[in-house]
Design an enzyme around this catalytic site. Structure first.
Site, PDB file in Angstrom:
ATOM      1  N   HIS A 149     -24.746  70.432  21.015  1.00  0.00           N
ATOM      2  CA  HIS A 149     -25.164  70.221  19.529  1.00  0.00           C
ATOM      3  C   HIS A 149     -24.003  71.408  18.905  1.00  0.00           C
ATOM      4  O   HIS A 149     -24.013  71.920  18.023  1.00  0.00           O
ATOM      5  CB  HIS A 149     -26.464  70.762  19.154  1.00  0.00           C
ATOM      6  CG  HIS A 149     -27.492  69.819  19.372  1.00  0.00           C
ATOM      7  ND1 HIS A 149     -27.476  68.837  18.543  1.00  0.00           N
ATOM      8  CD2 HIS A 149     -28.187  69.723  20.341  1.00  0.00           C
ATOM      9  CE1 HIS A 149     -28.664  68.199  18.885  1.00  0.00           C
ATOM     10  NE2 HIS A 149     -29.140  68.576  20.114  1.00  0.00           N
ATOM     11  N   THR A 150     -22.792  71.306  19.681  1.00  0.00           N
ATOM     12  CA  THR A 150     -21.704  72.123  19.088  1.00  0.00           C
ATOM     13  C   THR A 150     -20.492  71.102  18.880  1.00  0.00           C
ATOM     14  O   THR A 150     -19.751  71.355  17.942  1.00  0.00           O
ATOM     15  CB  THR A 150     -20.866  72.885  20.294  1.00  0.00           C
ATOM     16  OG1 THR A 150     -20.978  72.141  21.648  1.00  0.00           O
ATOM     17  CG2 THR A 150     -21.845  74.180  20.600  1.00  0.00           C
ATOM     18  N   SER A 171     -25.913  39.762  26.275  1.00  0.00           N
ATOM     19  CA  SER A 171     -26.214  40.801  26.899  1.00  0.00           C
ATOM     20  C   SER A 171     -26.920  40.192  28.130  1.00  0.00           C
ATOM     21  O   SER A 171     -28.021  39.496  28.273  1.00  0.00           O
ATOM     22  CB  SER A 171     -27.068  41.626  26.382  1.00  0.00           C
ATOM     23  OG  SER A 171     -27.901  42.544  26.990  1.00  0.00           O
ATOM     24  N   LEU A 201     -27.844  59.891  28.019  1.00  0.00           N
ATOM     25  CA  LEU A 201     -26.633  59.716  29.102  1.00  0.00           C
ATOM     26  C   LEU A 201     -25.571  59.146  28.260  1.00  0.00           C
ATOM     27  O   LEU A 201     -24.414  58.418  28.986  1.00  0.00           O
ATOM     28  CB  LEU A 201     -27.194  59.252  30.327  1.00  0.00           C
ATOM     29  CG  LEU A 201     -28.311  60.043  31.058  1.00  0.00           C
ATOM     30  CD1 LEU A 201     -28.712  59.044  32.055  1.00  0.00           C
ATOM     31  CD2 LEU A 201     -27.562  61.202  31.756  1.00  0.00           C
ATOM     32  N   SER A 202     -25.722  58.711  27.008  1.00  0.00           N
ATOM     33  CA  SER A 202     -24.561  58.140  26.307  1.00  0.00           C
ATOM     34  C   SER A 202     -24.236  56.634  26.694  1.00  0.00           C
ATOM     35  O   SER A 202     -23.354  56.417  26.894  1.00  0.00           O
ATOM     36  CB  SER A 202     -23.373  58.939  26.416  1.00  0.00           C
ATOM     37  OG  SER A 202     -23.662  60.383  25.722  1.00  0.00           O
ATOM     38  N   ASP A 246     -19.634  62.357  23.177  1.00  0.00           N
ATOM     39  CA  ASP A 246     -19.804  61.244  24.386  1.00  0.00           C
ATOM     40  C   ASP A 246     -18.571  60.168  24.378  1.00  0.00           C
ATOM     41  O   ASP A 246     -18.459  59.705  25.462  1.00  0.00           O
ATOM     42  CB  ASP A 246     -21.113  60.326  23.858  1.00  0.00           C
ATOM     43  CG  ASP A 246     -22.230  61.396  23.635  1.00  0.00           C
ATOM     44  OD1 ASP A 246     -22.145  62.712  24.059  1.00  0.00           O
ATOM     45  OD2 ASP A 246     -22.987  61.144  22.932  1.00  0.00           O
TER      46      ASP A 246
HETATM   47  C1  GLA Z   1     -25.659  63.395  21.257  1.00  0.00           C
HETATM   48  C2  GLA Z   1     -24.467  63.116  20.371  1.00  0.00           C
HETATM   49  C3  GLA Z   1     -23.242  63.972  20.676  1.00  0.00           C
HETATM   50  C4  GLA Z   1     -23.888  65.357  20.859  1.00  0.00           C
HETATM   51  C5  GLA Z   1     -25.195  65.655  21.710  1.00  0.00           C
HETATM   52  C6  GLA Z   1     -25.600  67.082  21.515  1.00  0.00           C
HETATM   53  O1  GLA Z   1     -25.238  62.807  22.569  1.00  0.00           O
HETATM   54  O2  GLA Z   1     -24.299  61.811  20.483  1.00  0.00           O
HETATM   55  O3  GLA Z   1     -22.418  63.947  19.876  1.00  0.00           O
HETATM   56  O4  GLA Z   1     -23.987  65.871  19.435  1.00  0.00           O
HETATM   57  O5  GLA Z   1     -25.954  64.608  21.407  1.00  0.00           O
HETATM   58  O6  GLA Z   1     -24.828  67.687  22.065  1.00  0.00           O
END
Ligand code: GLA
Length: 400
Positions: free
Chosen positions: A53-54, A86, A139-140, A186
């Site tokens: 969250h930075t 998909s 995990l994006s 991410d």
């Molecule tokens: C999610 C968001 C990122 C980041 C994190 C927290 O993954 O997509 O941009 O803010 O949360 O660090």
């Protein structure tokens, strides 16, 4: 972020890279008749060592790529409609070039449609996607999807898109078509991460350094709580707006502050009693977490794993108490990990309210941790965890 795979979380650790480009090409041929002109790209998901969250506060982050990726195969289509498919959802859609598919926000097709629109693709494209990054687990998976699509489209269309522009395009897709006002971490690490390295990223300048992390002295264990809170996205957006409010408050005293990244602990200390306590806590997390990122880089470079572990544990405490984005399941997983032999440190990871934890562990204790945590989590929450030891991280690449 709402990109759903059909396979259950329990299968996750057993999945190898079976959907290689060959398998994807075979599927493409079955779908469209042949594979003439088809290109294939991969982009990995990520873990985040520290710096949570930075990113949307112009701060610092230290993520690294996952050993699991999303794959996209594409070529120019015919006529005026995009055709997308998909593999995991066994779903195909067609829609006019220059429009969005008629699916809800956060549907897998909205990421594809969003990338096509945001990259201003003016010709019809056939696009097939698959992947192994578990979704909704912090995990994006959605960033990996965006970057895989971005890479394959730019290749098929002969567009030169620099990695930062591509990352920003993915971020716009999240904001506009998934309703998540995420930062840039991410997408940046999915696009720019290197195997055996963490990515130290300055989210203001977007300058970055690859910091080696391949020491045989530690393993990274990822543990999925398998908790997905429906409100996670709105809570995320709420935190982001709290940061903006906190900044606005501090700017009354110092108008030169551009983001929470510019705030010091001294300043926070001075105005602690007059600032809304919640906004104060949020700001304090960001300020201290940024400092922890730098300390973690120093620890990494020195191979000081106990110190890195201390920083991870402090990050978790801060996310739990000051930023309030943890939950009982994540706290439990971190607690169990920290009590296990050979664990240097552990913390929740990603946006929060569910998803995964990351633990830094002595190599010969890693397997034991995955087992111990699975058994105790099952007993405590009557729910399964999926834990795995991270293998070498993948890199975004054109495969075919
Ligand atoms: C999610 C968001 C990122 C980041 C994190 C927290 O993954 O997509 O941009 O803010 O949360 O660090």
């Amino acid at each position: 972020m709402e990109w759903r795979f059909k396979h259950g979380a329990t299968e996750m650790s057993q999945i190898t890279h079976s959907h290689t480009s060959d398998a994807l090409l075979a599927t493409f041929a079955a779908w469209q008749g042949d594979t003439r002109g088809v290109r294939v790209a991969q982009a990995p998901g990520r873990v985040n060592v520290i710096g949570e969250h930075t990113d949307y506060n112009d701060g610092f982050v230290l993520p690294m790529t996952l050993d699991k990726a999303v794959y996209a195969a594409a070529r120019l289509g015919v006529g005026s409609r995009h055709r997308i498919r998909s593999v995991e959802f066994d779903q195909s859609l067609t829609f006019e070039v220059g429009t969005m598919p008629r699916t809800g926000r956060g549907h897998w097709a909205s990421y594809a449609g969003g990338m096509l629109l945001e990259m201003q693709v003016g010709a019809a494209v056939d696009l097939l996607i698959t992947g192994h990054v578990p979704q909704g687990a912090g995990l994006s998976s959605s960033a990996a999807l965006e970057m895989a699509i971005g890479l394959v489209l730019s290749t098929v269309l002969g567009m030169e898109v620099d990695p930062i522009t591509m990352a920003r395009t993915g971020q716009r897709v999240e904001h506009q078509y998934a309703g998540v006002t995420c930062g840039l971490m991410d997408q940046m690490v999915s696009r720019l991460g290197k195997s055996n390295h963490a990515l130290l990223l300055d989210c203001r300048s977007l300058g970055y350094t690859h910091v080696p992390l391949q020491d045989a002295a530690v393993k990274i264990v990822v543990i999925n709580s398998n908790v997905r809170r429906a409100l996670a996205s709105s809570k995320y957006n709420e935190r982001r707006s709290e940061c903006i409010q906190g900044l606005a408050c501090l700017q009354q005293w110092n108008p030169r502050l551009r983001a929470l990244r510019d705030v010091t602990l001294d300043l926070l200390g001075e105005f602690g009693s007059v600032m809304d306590p919640v906004l104060h806590s949020r700001a304090r997390h960001v300020v201290e977490e940024n400092a922890r990122v730098h300390a973690a880089v120093a620890a990494l470079r020195a191979g000081d794993w106990p110190q890195l572990g201390v920083l991870l544990a402090a990050s978790h405490e801060s996310l739990r108490r000051l930023y309030e984005v943890s939950c009982a399941e994540l706290d439990f997983l971190v607690e169990v990990a920290l009590a296990a032999p050979g664990v240097y440190g552990a913390r929740m990871m990603g946006g929060g309210f569910g998803g995964c934890t990351i633990s830094i562990v002595e190599p010969n204790r890693a397997e034991e941790l995955t087992k111990a945590v699975q058994a105790s989590y099952q007993r405590r929450f009557d729910r399964e965890t999926t834990a795995w030891i991270l293998e070498e991280g993948l890199e975004a690449a054109i495969l075919v």
